[in-house]
Write a protein that holds these residues in place. Structure first.
Motif, PDB file in Angstrom:
ATOM      1  N   LYS A   1       0.843  -1.193   0.000  1.00 16.44           N
ATOM      2  CA  LYS A   1       0.000   0.000   0.000  1.00 16.44           C
ATOM      3  C   LYS A   1       0.879   1.244   0.000  1.00 16.44           C
TER       4      LYS A   1
ATOM      5  N   GLY B   1      -7.822   7.989   6.006  1.00 16.96           N
ATOM      6  CA  GLY B   1      -6.668   7.107   6.238  1.00 16.96           C
ATOM      7  C   GLY B   1      -6.964   5.657   5.889  1.00 16.96           C
TER       8      GLY B   1
ATOM      9  N   ASP C   1      -5.082   2.017   4.070  1.00 10.86           N
ATOM     10  CA  ASP C   1      -4.368   0.939   4.776  1.00 10.86           C
ATOM     11  C   ASP C   1      -5.320  -0.246   4.993  1.00 10.86           C
TER      12      ASP C   1
ATOM     13  N   LYS D   1      -0.507   7.820  13.882  1.00  4.90           N
ATOM     14  CA  LYS D   1      -1.203   7.931  12.593  1.00  4.90           C
ATOM     15  C   LYS D   1      -0.625   7.006  11.523  1.00  4.90           C
TER      16      LYS D   1
END
Ligand code: ADP
Ligand code: ASP
Ligand code: MG
Length: 456
Positions: A6, A200, A203, A258
């Motif tokens: 990724k 986000g 992922d 994060k």
């Protein structure tokens, strides 16, 4: 060896960084699955422009010129002649659709959640087509048809069973060529409307694919040399963690680190698929290896912090019945889809505290007052109050209970520097000690705790 790689926003943000991506993927020994984010910073801008369009402003017109140029420049520089027109025509039609949506928003002057989800989806839809076109011998796969969500309270969560089977249908093994898909984006399993997995969330897309296909490794390529002992933007001398356990990474990420989107870890942990955190800008760095192995158990592995936290404190005789208050408070929160970060022993005697995301604070307070209204009336509880603008600092390491007096030492260190400890959770978990401080003091607190746990 099947790998899922990724690449985050910064990794696909510029022509130079995309060249690194190309080199990394093309030097693999066997075909892999590549999941990409939108070009760095684009998702934020897509959201901001949607908001301003829904207020009737026309700045989307200039913004579209910038977005178009950014994508065209990348296509021009990186896609070989024989594939360029094909990629350009797909990206162009996506850009036209995006511009149409913005125009529509200036007319309707509201921003429905589903329109916002559609607007942000263009980021990954375009970047994935570009990356597939840039790589030699790669196929493009549309995540909108593969990753399915369902509603859970007011959130969209992945429908694991359906998504798993769609992934297995889409990516037939053994892979003959690299397969590229956009991260983050999905569709609702009932309505077919475009949704996403949360900010986000690329992922998580990669982890869902890795888990469904029983991949051997999930690589998260980002812009730091690995998982660090603290957020490098806050702690300048944080060190790379060479190896850590799934549980440790899960705890650090759910308390604010994060570097990996928190839901990502569970699906691969469940299948015992290791994760590597690697740097697109420094591929030679060894990175961080996350697996079920716990190296050096009984030491702090890292610290992290989570802002925008509310804490609700209940006072009165009932609080000495920890089992009852705990289970009733937890159930009341669970019934309302509110996730509780921690149960804490506050500094005030005869009281009980729980912490949650600030956005859920009001709802949590109302529900707790409702749940415990008999006890408020009969005096077993004297107050249920909420404090906002707090942060949780977590110290994580499996077996941390073995570190003698770490909790009391942390409190001493913080109080000595006038960082008021509002509550502490120490001993409830063998992996995490968490303290609650005011958000204004979080940086100071994190710095003190990091130096205490990782002395130079
Ligand atoms: P991507 O766009 O690749 O998904 P993110 O910005 O989501 O990247 O995550 C990487 C960033 O996470 C790093 O640039 C770093 O600033 C931040 N970060 C926060 N805590 C940590 C930590 N403990 N270790 C490494 N990076 C961290
Ligand atoms: N592009 C999305 C975001 O910025 C998803 C991701 O990057 O993981 O949140
Ligand atoms: Mg990220």
């Amino acid at each position: 060896m099947l790998k899922v790689l990724k690449f985050g926003g910064t990794s696909v943000g510029t022509i130079d960084s995309l060249r690194n991506v190309k080199n990394i993927v093309e030097s693999l020994e066997s075909p892999a699955i590549v999941v990409v984010s939108a070009l760095g910073g684009l998702t934020d801008r897509l959201i901001a422009t949607a908001k301003s369009a829904s207020e009737g402003k026309e700045d989307y017109v200039d913004e579209m010129k910038i977005i178009r140029k950014r994508h065209y420049d990348i296509i021009e520089a990186l896609i070989p002649d024989d594939r360029r027109d094909g990629v350009l025509s797909i990206v162009n039609s996506l850009l036209d659709m995006l511009e149409e949506r913005y125009k529509g928003l200036t007319l309707i002057r509201i921003l429905p959640e589903r329109t916002l989800a559609e607007v942000v989806s263009f980021g990954e839809r375009m970047s994935s087509v570009i990356v597939a076109g840039m790589l030699e011998n790669a196929t493009h796969h549309d995540s909108l048809g593969i990753i399915k969500t369902e509603k859970w309270f007011n959130r969209n969560i992945a429908d694991r069973a359906l998504t798993d089977s769609l992934i297995r249908e889409e990516f037939k093994l053994p892979l003959m060529r690299h397969a590229v898909a956009g991260g983050f984006i999905s569709t609702d399993k009932d309505t077919g409307e475009i949704t996403n997995l949360g900010r986000g969330g690329s992922d998580y897309t990669a982890a869902l694919i890795a888990a469904a296909l029983d991949a051997d490794l999930l690589e998260i390529w980002t812009d730091v040399d690995g998982f660090l002992t603290a957020d490098p933007r806050v702690i300048g001398d944080a060190a790379i963690i060479p190896e850590m356990s799934f549980i440790e990474s899960m705890e650090l990420c759910s308390f604010g680190a994060k570097v990996i989107y928190p839901p990502t870890i569970y699906p691969v942990f469940h299948k015992n698929i290791p994760i590597k955190i690697l740097n697109t800008f420094n591929p030679a760095a060894p990175g961080t290896y996350i697996s079920d192995n716990v190296p050096d158990k009984g030491k702090p592995r890292g610290v992290s912090s989570l802002n925008n936290t509310s804490m609700i404190t209940m006072c009165g005789p009932l609080t000495s019945n920890v089992a009852e208050i705990n289970s009733r408070a937890y159930n009341a929160m669970a019934r309302n889809g509110i996730s509780v970060f921690l149960v804490a022993q506050p500094s005030v005697e005869k009281s009980f505290s729980i912490a949650m995301p600030q956005m859920d604070g009001e709802k949590a307070l109302k529900q707790l007052r409702l749940e415990f209204s008999p006890e408020i009336q009969n005096g077993e509880l004297t107050a249920i109050d909420k404090t906002d603008d707090l942060s949780v600092i977590a110290v994580v390491g499996e077996g941390i209970k073995q570190v003698k007096k770490l909790g009391p030492d942390i409190v001493k260190e913080l109080q000595g520097a006038s960082v008021d400890v509002k509550a502490i959770s120490d001993g409830a978990s063998d992996t995490t000690i968490a303290v609650v401080v005011s958000s204004a003091k979080v940086k100071e607190g994190l710095t003190l705790i990091h130096s205490l746990c990782f002395p130079k």
